[in-house]
Design a protein around this motif. Sequence first.
Motif: not given
Lengths: 441, 287, 662
Positions: C133-136, C142-143, C277-282, C630-633
Amino acid sequence: MHDTGLPTGTSGDLVVDIAGLTRVEGEGSLRLRVRDGAVEEAHLEIFEAPRYFERLVVGRTPDEVIDIVARICGICPVAYQMTAVHAFEHGLGIPIDPQVRALRRLLYCGEWIESHALHVYLLHLPDFLGYASALELARDHRAAVEAGLNLKKAGNRIVELIGGRAIHPVSVRVGGFSRTFRKTEITSLREPLAAALEIALATVDLVAGLVPPDFQREARMVALRHPTEYPMNEGHIVSTDGLDLDPTDWTSEFHEGQVAWSHALQARSRDGRPYLLGPGSRLTLAADQLHPTAAAALARTGLAGEIRTNPYRSIVARAIELVDAVAEALDIVEAYQPPDRAATPWTPGPGRAAWATEAPRGMIFHAYQLDERGLIADARIVPPTSQNQAAIEADLTIFAPQVLGLPSDQATHRIEQLIRSYDPCISCATHFLQLHIEDVG
Amino acid sequence: MTSQPWAAPVRHSPRATAPRRPRIGVVKFASCDGCQLTLLDLEDELLAIAERVDVVEFAEATSRRSAGPFDVLFVEGSISTEEQAEEIVRLRAVSTRLITIGACATAGGIQAIRNWFDHDAIRSAVYPQAEFVESLAMARPVADFVAVDGELRGCPISPAQLREFLIALVTGRRPQLPDEAVCLECKRRGVVCVAVARGVPCLGPVTRTGCGAICPAYGRGCYGCFGPREAANTASLAAWFSDDRSAHEVARLFSGFTAWSGPFRAQIDAHGGPPGPGEPQRELQDA
Amino acid sequence: MTLDTGRFLPRDELEHLFTALQADGRRVVGPTVVDGAVVYDELTSPAQLPVGWESDTAPGKYRLRERGGERAFDYTIPVTSWKRFTHPAIVPLTRGRRDEGQVLVESVVPEAPRLAFVGVRACEVAALAIQTRAMRAGPLGDADHAARDEAALVVAVECATSTSTCFCTSMGTGPEVREGVDIVLSELDDGYVVRSGTPAGARLVQGLGLRPAAAAETARATAQVAAVRQAIGDPVAAEGLPGRLRAALDHPRWDQVAERCLACANCTLVCPTCFCTSVAVASDLDGVDGSTTRTWDSCFSLGFGRVAGEANFRPRVRDRYRQWLTHKFSTWWDQFGSTGCVGCGRCIAWCPVGIDVREELRAIAPADAPVGPIPWPRSPAAGRAPASLATVLPATHAVATVRALAAETADTTTLRLACSDPAILAAQPGQFVMVELPAFAVPPISISRMLPDGLELTVRAVGPATSAITSLPLGAEISLRGPMGRGWPVAEAYGRDVVIVAGGIGLAPLRPLIDRILTERPRFGAVRLYLGARTPQDRLFVHEMHALAGRADLQVTEIVDRAGPEWTGRVGVVTQLFDQATWNGARVTAYVCGPERMMQATAATLGRLGVRPAATWLTLERNMACGVGTCGHCQLGPFFVCRDGPVFSLAGLGDAFGREGL
């Protein structure tokens, strides 16, 4: 950094100063005093700031010591951990599983590979080919440098797998390791090691073909010797002049003294003679124990004699040992079965704990005194470079006159190249201890 | 609403001039060399990085020397002698960015344990003629002497974090060096908590991540070699340790490679001082 | 679908269940013993199950005990939760390429392996549904989670044992497994009572060809789980807990627990419902090929609440612990219509210093404590079923081209972008986009103007990502995700007077609102713009505002905090422009944007002038990694600023606005 200004046909006092050696580990300088074409004094000045490890380990447990002594050297932390852990196990009578023994040897192979590859390709080879660094060498010979880096990487992979990380492993514990390893984890090393063997053999060909300066002398060589294997974690202390000591017994033959020009204590025989450790000494004293692949490679070069007498040929000795370490590692990987347990349980107690192993640069000796709580009361740690210092200075004294007639740049270059031949590990060399250890049997 | 005719575009880019390769220096004070070696351990990227930066000073790797100026200067090692204290000040003046690497430079290293003990006694115990050996009474982090623009923690630093830092440097983005507990790495990896499942003392909750949670993955407790993280509640963890441990044993747990950092030092001092050669000499004020 | 009546699977035929699951094209994931604990891992045979093991837990302690015997499911809650497989710790998000000014960013299409989860407890079944439920919660979801969720078959096991840290009974999630589960096993000494609750489960069970369970077997299974219910009791007064926690935001206990709490994030990472969650860049060394990855993060991390310019909305551990506990037990209801906690007890066992949430709840919100002030509004998502799978697609990325740049101030640039993406072109005033330049972090940027063929973004260069955006050359491409968020409600002001208050760069998200009001000017009464800035050099859109000031149908006044002698205008804070106003606040709809403190001061001043909180609209700034909730921040109390906002009315926010550390 070079400022020698050596005129030809020297006479009178002349001080040759190479401040700040490069492409060696740690901080050192060389100071020569020349009079009438003869070198009066050669001083390898170590100004690496002292960190007093022998005192830092006092009051610690044996397992803490294993963590701490690794920090003596970033290139050879395994050597310090292996010497310490074997000293404690021997001193406290703790047996280890044969598979643990094999893993330890594999770990040491990993360090030898990493350290020798680093030295050959990044520190020493540029000298022979006239480059200031491997980075510049790579501009013209990229494939060779990349091969060297891949070889070094294979060594690091072994240490990372068994030790947890390539520098300052975390898994070495008294009695064994902090965890066991599945067969599949160990056999994952097979492929990179097979590729590394090709590179190691090619390295032998490459360095055997280099033309070194002509410098021959007989030095007194010391190494460990084991009845059935090329020396790493175990063996008797032997020399080219007939010495044969138990590995716990270093102090009966050798001792250290302080010199005014160095933060490193210098070790010599008790009769004052210098001695030399390292790949050249090992090959001279234990070549018959080489892995067959390495023995064949040595034979192909025909340079066993020159390795003994010309320090510049140490690059070939390291290449042979690269082949040996990779080949042995492959054998250990194939034969590995997980031990029943990661480590033998043990209880702390008092006693003397001493041992010697062969670090990539040469023999290393530790002795500890444990108090009634099983904590360290005294420690003595003797790295290879401090033991080599007197021999390096003696060699420089003989060698330097040969190059005084050269243009200053060339002379400096040759001298640095000579110093680098001993692969001095200067960060280690300042940890001498001078405490006398009472042998309570 | 009519739109404003656009003026000629004006840009305010921090990289307004044509890019040139940044001048990089690597220097060492009192340390084991392991952090510098981590640079050389980036085997896959080393040559590519060397093409995009200009390494002008790195005594371990090249005979090319420079006294500065540097766009980025990496500093390894603690400051342990008068000479080093002077040199770091000189280096700061010629460096646009000064980055400390490793526990010695960021926290004083294991040799900082000597800061608790009588220096003269330590020095003469090791060197019979102590007057030949120069060193300061304490081994101190670089930030005690000069302003520092960034740090890579660890003993040694992590190759992954170093790689990230260098890529960020070359591409112009911010390096992602999270200030969070080792616990996050353990849980992301699926490593079972050694503290909860086996009662092994572990500094992970108060230690900054970056190593990838090596020690718990290898069956032992974290010993804090990356130093305390932000909000490191070492007092609470020490209280938990104290349930079945003496005060000296609790102090021992914090007396590692970053012992001199504030939150760790506070617990060492509160629990009787670190293990070492003799009794700790003094109640330390702010050093 | 309610569970059907049971069949019986003899113990030595458990292998057949594994075979059937594998024949269904699934890999089996289940419990096994590793490193002194039970974890979930891939299993190839029932021999790998924790046969003969039991576990004991206490705060900060977990021990396995070998009890012997043949029962495989008498351990209780392992350290891993199933979110490891539905919401993995590391998930690739996007791949991007930036080459010679051209940019292309695409979402990684989720690859969800077909799995069968064997050994799912009642509390874990509830946790899976809660996380779904939280992710949708929509409108976008969140696919990756959706794909994995759908690809998993659940074989639950009803608990026959419990430990001292269980409290599923209080949270209404167990120990009985109820409806909606594919297959449920109840372990007896000689085998398993097997029930199914979905068509997929029923099909599988049918294929096993089992005999019906005997009445005695069913009775034993029922008694077994009833005994567990009895053993657990009712440790937490859950009835009315959300309201009581709502009232306790200033309880002194938050400071006390903060003294023990290590903010190590263990509780959130072992929690089966936590999803932050967080997003990391590379990128490669040249910044040409870039990628982003989603990783588990936690509201306990320092950086979680930080926004550009180093402000941090939850700097203290006290704030972060309060956020976690109130989210889990209170605002989760407002957001998703259910409890966030399932009573599994992992956070109690795996806390390195043994903090026990049951004890904390008893102290902060005991059963007899008062219920809170006006409850926060329930999100529309809370009443809805999760968004259907068809609507949860990987994000799309629109390419936009830089057509012009204008320097507004020393560090702020307006980019005019051409874009043909219909969603972007349909953006509303007050919405924002996530701006993606491969190899850089992805910031949320408010749209500062809509155009027929594109949009404008006004960006302040505060870090490498925003600096890179503002130094793009003409003709360069950039990738946008969006538009996102709720915009300014323009219709609210029809027939009323309008007051717009802008502080600094806050004027940027207000500009499209001004554009819209001017295109519909007759529908509004008096329109007044109050503009504030730090210095004259920090003012945005100077020429435009000057032109507006010349119009007869608008009143525009401005003020700066400080200025040199060349400034002939007013000096002071922006509220000074209207704090002596004589207009009728009751007729006003106000729109405000600026630094948070400025908005607080403005809201207070407007309130004193009679502007109603329901007619005062603000836009908030928070740390946003996903922009879609969906990331919660970006959470603020019960609100997701990205999805429920960023525009809010003061009335809607209630006491969430201006509360420190929330």
